[in-house]
Every structure is written in structure tokens, then in C-alpha cells.
Design a protein around this motif. Sequence first.
Motif, short mmCIF file in Angstrom:
data_model
loop_
_atom_site.label_atom_id
_atom_site.label_comp_id
_atom_site.label_asym_id
_atom_site.label_seq_id
_atom_site.Cartn_x
_atom_site.Cartn_y
_atom_site.Cartn_z
N MET A 1 0.83 -1.21 0.00
CA MET A 1 0.00 0.00 0.00
C MET A 1 0.86 1.26 0.00
O MET A 1 0.56 2.25 -0.65
CB MET A 1 -0.90 -0.01 1.23
N PHE A 2 1.97 1.23 0.75
CA PHE A 2 2.80 2.42 0.86
C PHE A 2 3.54 2.74 -0.43
O PHE A 2 4.10 3.82 -0.58
CB PHE A 2 3.83 2.24 1.99
N LYS A 3 3.53 1.76 -1.38
CA LYS A 3 4.17 2.06 -2.67
C LYS A 3 3.35 3.08 -3.45
O LYS A 3 3.86 3.77 -4.30
CB LYS A 3 4.32 0.77 -3.48
N SER A 4 2.07 3.12 -3.13
CA SER A 4 1.20 4.12 -3.76
C SER A 4 0.99 5.28 -2.80
O SER A 4 1.53 5.31 -1.71
CB SER A 4 -0.15 3.47 -4.12
N THR A 5 0.20 6.24 -3.23
CA THR A 5 -0.06 7.41 -2.40
C THR A 5 -0.81 7.02 -1.15
O THR A 5 -1.75 6.22 -1.18
CB THR A 5 -0.90 8.44 -3.19
N LEU A 6 -0.38 7.55 0.01
CA LEU A 6 -1.05 7.27 1.27
C LEU A 6 -2.48 7.78 1.23
O LEU A 6 -2.74 8.91 0.84
CB LEU A 6 -0.29 7.94 2.43
N ASP A 7 -3.38 6.90 1.70
CA ASP A 7 -4.80 7.26 1.70
C ASP A 7 -5.38 6.77 3.02
O ASP A 7 -5.41 5.56 3.30
CB ASP A 7 -5.51 6.61 0.52
N ASP A 8 -5.82 7.69 3.86
CA ASP A 8 -6.35 7.34 5.18
C ASP A 8 -7.54 6.39 5.05
O ASP A 8 -7.70 5.46 5.84
CB ASP A 8 -6.76 8.63 5.92
N ARG A 9 -8.36 6.59 4.05
CA ARG A 9 -9.55 5.74 3.86
C ARG A 9 -9.14 4.31 3.53
O ARG A 9 -9.71 3.35 4.06
CB ARG A 9 -10.40 6.31 2.72
N LYS A 10 -8.12 4.16 2.69
CA LYS A 10 -7.66 2.82 2.32
C LYS A 10 -7.04 2.11 3.52
O LYS A 10 -7.21 0.90 3.70
CB LYS A 10 -6.64 2.92 1.19
N ILE A 11 -6.28 2.85 4.34
CA ILE A 11 -5.64 2.26 5.50
C ILE A 11 -6.69 1.71 6.46
O ILE A 11 -6.60 0.59 6.95
CB ILE A 11 -4.75 3.30 6.21
N LYS A 12 -7.72 2.49 6.73
CA LYS A 12 -8.77 2.05 7.65
C LYS A 12 -9.51 0.84 7.09
O LYS A 12 -9.84 -0.09 7.83
CB LYS A 12 -9.74 3.19 7.92
N GLN A 13 -9.75 0.85 5.80
CA GLN A 13 -10.42 -0.28 5.18
C GLN A 13 -9.57 -1.54 5.30
O GLN A 13 -10.08 -2.64 5.57
CB GLN A 13 -10.71 0.03 3.70
N LEU A 14 -8.27 -1.37 5.12
CA LEU A 14 -7.36 -2.49 5.23
C LEU A 14 -7.37 -3.08 6.64
O LEU A 14 -7.40 -4.28 6.84
CB LEU A 14 -5.94 -2.05 4.85
N LEU A 15 -7.34 -2.19 7.64
CA LEU A 15 -7.36 -2.65 9.03
C LEU A 15 -8.66 -3.36 9.37
O LEU A 15 -8.67 -4.36 10.09
CB LEU A 15 -7.15 -1.46 9.98
N ARG A 16 -9.79 -2.86 8.82
CA ARG A 16 -11.07 -3.52 9.07
C ARG A 16 -11.09 -4.92 8.46
O ARG A 16 -11.57 -5.88 9.07
CB ARG A 16 -12.21 -2.67 8.50
N SER A 17 -10.55 -5.03 7.28
CA SER A 17 -10.52 -6.33 6.61
C SER A 17 -9.63 -7.31 7.37
O SER A 17 -9.99 -8.49 7.55
CB SER A 17 -10.00 -6.18 5.17
N ARG A 18 -8.51 -6.82 7.84
CA ARG A 18 -7.59 -7.69 8.59
C ARG A 18 -8.24 -8.14 9.89
O ARG A 18 -8.14 -9.30 10.29
CB ARG A 18 -6.28 -6.93 8.86
N GLY A 19 -8.95 -7.25 10.55
CA GLY A 19 -9.63 -7.60 11.79
C GLY A 19 -10.70 -8.65 11.56
O GLY A 19 -10.87 -9.56 12.37
N GLU A 20 -11.43 -8.51 10.45
CA GLU A 20 -12.49 -9.48 10.14
C GLU A 20 -11.89 -10.85 9.84
O GLU A 20 -12.42 -11.89 10.28
CB GLU A 20 -13.29 -8.98 8.94
N ASP A 21 -10.75 -10.88 9.13
CA ASP A 21 -10.11 -12.16 8.82
C ASP A 21 -9.69 -12.88 10.10
O ASP A 21 -9.88 -14.09 10.24
CB ASP A 21 -8.89 -11.94 7.93
N LEU A 22 -9.09 -12.12 11.02
CA LEU A 22 -8.64 -12.73 12.25
C LEU A 22 -9.81 -13.21 13.10
O LEU A 22 -9.73 -14.25 13.77
CB LEU A 22 -7.79 -11.73 13.07
N ALA A 23 -10.90 -12.45 13.08
CA ALA A 23 -12.07 -12.82 13.90
C ALA A 23 -12.76 -14.06 13.36
O ALA A 23 -13.35 -14.84 14.12
CB ALA A 23 -13.05 -11.65 13.98
N THR A 24 -12.73 -14.26 12.06
CA THR A 24 -13.45 -15.39 11.46
C THR A 24 -12.54 -16.58 11.17
O THR A 24 -12.99 -17.59 10.65
CB THR A 24 -14.11 -14.93 10.15
N GLU A 25 -11.26 -16.43 11.49
CA GLU A 25 -10.33 -17.52 11.22
C GLU A 25 -10.66 -18.73 12.10
O GLU A 25 -10.97 -18.59 13.28
CB GLU A 25 -8.88 -17.06 11.50
N ARG A 26 -10.61 -19.90 11.52
CA ARG A 26 -10.86 -21.14 12.24
C ARG A 26 -9.55 -21.89 12.45
O ARG A 26 -8.77 -22.04 11.53
CB ARG A 26 -11.84 -22.03 11.48
#
Length: 815
Positions: free
Chosen positions: A685-710
Motif C-alpha cells: 500500500m505504501f508504494k502508492s499514495t497514502l490514503d487514510d480511507r484505504k488504511i482504515k479499510q485495510l485494518l477492518r478487513s484484517r480484523g475481520e479475517d482474524l475474527a473469522t479464522e478457524r
Amino acid sequence: MDRKTKRQERRQKRERHKALESSSSELQSSENKATVSDERFAKLLAKNEDELLSFVTKINSLYKDTLGRPAPFVTFVICGMQSSGKSTIMERFLNNPLNIVQEGTGTRCPLDTTCIHDSKCIEPRCDLSGFELDQSKAGQDLTTEQVFAAITEHNCTLANNDSFSTEPLTLVYRASNVQNMRFVDTPGIIENQGTGRDNREDIKRILHEVLQKPNSKLCVLVEPKEFSTNGIINFCDQTFGGKGKWTENAIVIMTKFDTKVRDARSGSKANNFFAEYHENNIFPYLAITPTLDREDLPPDVLYAERKKLLQNAEKYEKEEFREWQMVHSQYRETDPDDPKLLPEISSQIGFPLAEKKMREVMLADTATRLPEVLMFLRKELTKYREELEVCQEKQKFMDPLHIKQMVGDFMQDVCKRIEDYLDGDLEAAKRFPQSLMDLDNELDMEEDSDWYDRRLGSTASPDEEEQWRSKIQNMIDEDIVPNYVYSNKLFLGGKQFQRAFALLKATMSESFPDLSEMKEYVASGAGYLQGGLQRENWERATLSLVKMTSKTAYHPGTNFFIKHAGSIFCHLFNVALQEIKCNSFNASRLIELCPGTEDHLAVKFDDMLWSLMEHAAKNTHLALEPWYSCLNPNLPSFHPIDDNGEETKHYKMDGSQYVKVPKRSELREQKMKEKETLFTMFKSMFKSTLDDRKIKQLLRSRGEDLATERKSFLPEERSKMINEEETEKILQSAFLYVMALHEQIQIHLNFQINHYVYNAFKDANAHFSREVTDYNWDEMVPRDYDLEDSIQELEEKNSQFQNSLREVQKIQSKF
């Protein structure tokens, strides 16, 4: 060492030697200049007797009263038999009656007298003092009547006690009709025991006491008797080491010569009378003094009558000797062969000639000795000034506010050096190689510390810490201490702490208990019907294994490490303390003059350190407990055993440790997951222009993956009653979890130790210099009355020395 270095060292030694010789030469030159100046001053002063004797009196007083030493200049000690007219001769020196001679009383103690000719003095003035004298009678600027009464009373007191004293009375007598002179009148010797108590031993003791003083000379009063029957001569022979041993250092005066005039009416008789005296190297001066018909008079009447006699004493003496010499002339008219008086006799007729000779001896000696005395005074003044400076410096350290300020400055320097050691100080390590330590030194130091067997918190006991020390010693004995601990390296400061933490982690790895030993207890850990479910609770048994293992592996070691670190911090405090003492004059003076300060600071530092250690232990233990208080299958690096037919292969190592051999499919799956890590996503992500919206979306997705991991933890299929195979699976699972947990705890513990121990100490150290001064320093520095007395005494001595040397400058300016 190469040749260039050796050459530089030799050159430096030569330069230091030259500098030392130059310094010595300058000092010698300075002393020589002072000596030349003093000799010139002495020659000039000798030309003015009044100035000389006035100055000498002050010096004598300085020696006696301030230094407690005998006067440095020549003093004549008058001794004679009790009937020799000794006190009368003394009063001839004074031209005033001051020493009583009443029958049965006499002189009972030495009277140390300095006569000073003062043409401005209309009436004689006196200074009288004495250790045994009634202090109400002592004083300065006294009249002769007051002195006469005081001396009379003092002698009467001693006579009433039938005693003699070696303690002198000191009299300074100023008058316009006296010659400059110093002498000591001593008690008269009783020749006939029938006339009173035999006082010979008392007089010997007094004479020895007086003559022990430097530059003392005898003035012996002999009676006009034949040499062989003269008691004082026999007495002097016995007292001063044998016949003739005292004559060269004595002036002899034959008193009461008027009683001999009738027996020596011709030159031949007079010459024959003195022949034996001359043969024994005794050439007496002849003196005649008028006397009273009776002396058992009241003191005031006696004083007045004797004063009248003294006023005409010189005239009376001249007339008596003139008549005696006229008799000789008349006799030669009848007998022309009768010889004249020998020059040795005729040149010594009359008390004024004896007085003149004594004065010449005294003045010559004084002028000769004066440069030496002045040099001594200057050296003494320098010595007392230095002593006064030391005492005044000590007095500053009796002031609580001054101590507080000094301690604050001192500790600020010490704490700054400790911080430097922790941050890294190559120069200190090189300058103080004796302060560097290897691991063995540190372990010995920790065991010698005050808190070695002191309980640190409630999580681990001193006995458990002792077991930890034994594990470390076993690692050393078996040579299995990892190389990264650098146990043989000599370190100072922060590197010591880093090594201590490395040792902690290495020992933790060696401290895990053998899980196979718990095998027979695993079934009991599973319990029965927990939560109403009839199913073997393998998870509970696994959690118990994890807890027991972690408590044993982490808490005692944490306590030991904190104590180990504390001993390192104490060592750094002592090193910094010694360095500042060596480099700071004020710090060294503080420790020297307030010897309790260093111990006080050490105690305060220990208190601060122990409080920090307790806080660190409490918080570190609390931070460790959550890691093993529950189980988390999603723990990073934890891979549970498979629950399908394709189980992971395991085997035991050394009967206790298990090593998992993962399947190829698991390795491929793990590699795929690593590509999906949060770090990888952020990096892309940091290779492209920093985007606060993208960062938050990324963190939400990562949190969901960890929460649903079996992720499985323990196999689901279990028998009704746990069997051997299932017990083995629980032990394997616990081992895998503990290994993963150990990896995570070591990472986590690094942060805890850095925060609660290392950085916490640096913060406490930064504030210690201020906190340590918050103390009632009145208790540390009680008032020193002896020091105050010493300062007062030294100030008086300095003042008297300075006044004496200023007197020299005044006299020099006159010349």
C-alpha cells in the motif's frame, strides 16, 4: 611500546624534573630573600634598644601565650642563697621594690621579668600575669604598688602552704629609669636547715624548669665569702653537672660587698681573696646595695622605705667603692710594694657594669636570633592560616543549607555519570578498568547485595530464586552458557544490563520442567462433568500444564534478574561516586569533612533502588500472568496437532522435549499465509499514495479475517475415560503451546524489562539528586562546638602573628 612512545615518556619525565627543580629553586630563593631582609632588619633594630626590647616583649608574649612555647630570646636566670640579696639585686634592675624579702617568706616562685626603657613613661607601668596568680590581681597597665601587693600576697600564700612553685609570674615593666633587660628571679636557697625547711630540691626543680628554656643564661649571686665556703657555688656544681660546667654560661655578681670592704683594705688582700675565684674561671662583678635595718614591716611601709633606698642606691654604691679604693691608695703610701687591684677586679666594680654586660649579651643574642625568629613567625603564620582555612571550610559544612546545596550538586554529577555509563562510556571504561566486570563478578556481587535473601514481591520466594541461581551455576559448570551472553567479557554500564537480560532468556530456556513427569497427573487435571458436560476436558488439563510450566520458568527468573540489575545499578553508583570524588575538589571535601554523608547517600540510593525493584517486580509479574492464565489457539507460531488421519509426526528428544515435523501441505499453507500478512499489505500500500480511507479499510478487513479464522486446538474425538494415547496427545499439545508461548513471552518480556527496570531506573536516577536533598540536614551536621573553639583560637593566633609582623613593617618604615 615503540621507540617513539618511550622517547616521549623520557622527555616528559625530564620536563617534570626540571619543573620540580625550578620550583624548589624559587622557593629557596624566596626564603633567602626573606632571610636577608630579616638580617638587615635585625641590624637596624639592634641600634635602637628601646624598639628592640619592645618588639622582643611582644614576641615573647606571642610565644608564651599563643604558642605555649618558651621565649626565644636570651633570659638571665638569677639564682643565689636566701641571704645573698637576690631580690634586692633584682630591684636594682627595676629601680623599684617589687619582690618581697621578708623573713620566712622570700621568693616562692619564678618571677619572669622584662624591663623596657620608655622615655615617655612618666610613672612606671606594669603588666602582670601568671597561671597560679589570683586573676583579680593580674592585668595590664598596673602601678608598681599594685604589682608589689600582688606579688607579696602570692608569695605569702605559697609560704603559708610551705610550698614552692615552678609556675612563673610574668612581669613586663616599663619605665624611663630602667635599662632594657630580661631576667627571671628564682627562690633563694636555704643553706642552713635550722633556719627553715631545706628547699634545695625544690629550687633545683625550679632552676631545671627555667633553664630548660632555650637561650637561658645564669646570673649567679655569690656572697663575699671565701670560694671554698660559698654555698651557691657548691649548689651550682651539684645542680649543673659538675665543677666548672656552668661558669662559661654565667655572669657572677658578688653582692653585699660592703661587708668585705673592711677585710680587704689593701690591694694584696683583695687580690688574694679573689685568686681562687679566678682560678676556677669565675670573675664576679662587685655590688653594694643599701639595706634597711629591719624588714618586718607592713607591706605598704616596707615598699615606701625600700623605694627611698633604691633611689639613692647607685650613688651610695659609688661612694662606698670610692672610699674602698681610697683606703687602698692610703695603704700603698705606707707600703709602696702593695699591688693595685688586678684589672679583672677593678674593671668589674659596681652594679651598673654588671647590668651593662648583661644587656650587651642580651642585645647581641637578640639581634643574632631575630632573623631566625621572624622566619619562624612567618612559617607559623602560614601554617595557622592554612589550618584556619581548613576549619572555616569545615564550618561551612556545619551549615545545613550549604550541605544541602553541596549534596545536590554532588549527586547531580554522580547521576549524570551513571546515565553516561548506561548510555555507553568508552572513556570511563578505559580510565577505570578495575570497575569493569565479567559475569562471575556480577553474580558474586548480586549474592553479596543487601537484598540477596530479601523477599521481592509475593510471586516468587527467595528459595525459588536460589534455585534459579543454582541453574545458572550449573550452566556455567557444564559450559552451556550461550556465546551471546558474553560471560567472560568485561563490561561497564548499559552492556552489563544487556548481558543480564540475555542471561535471563538463556536460563529461561533451560528452566522448563519435564512435561513427561506430569503424565500420571494429566487425567486428574481433566476432571469430570465440568459445566454439566460428560466429556473429557483435555483443555483444562492442558491449561494446568501451561500454568505450572510458566510459573516455574518465568517468575523466579524475573525476580533474580531484577536483583541482578539492581546490583549492577549499585555498582555504577559506587563507580560514579568515586570518579566524582577524584575529579571534584568540592565533592572530595564534602566527603572528607562530612564523613557520614557518603553512607547517607548510599542508604538513600539503596532505598530508591529497592522501591524501584519492588515496583518493577510487581508490574512485570502482573504483565506475565495474562499470558498463561488462559489458552489461545490463535497464538502466533502455535500449530496444533492434526485431528484427521494425516497427523503430524512427533518424536521425543532426551525423554522430555518434543519436536514437531510438519507436513508438506502445512508448509505450503504457511507460506501462502505469510504472503497475506499485514506487513506485506502495508508495504504494497505504501508504494502508492497514502490514503487514510484505504488504511482504515485495510485494518477492518484484517480484523475481520482474524475474527473469522478457524483453527483447531485439541482433537475432538475423545474416549469416555482418558487413556494413555490421549494423555500423550495432551502432553504434545501442551508442549507445542508452551514453546509458542515462550517465544511470545520473551518478546513481550523485553518490553516489560526495558520499561519497568531500565527506563524506570534512568528516570528515578534523573530525579534522585533533587529527592536526596529533601532531608533534615540538621541531624546530619550537629553543631560542633570544638570546631568553633578551634576557629576562634586560630583567628586569635593569626591576628597576633599578623600584628607582630606588621610591627616589623612599622619599625622598618621608621628606619
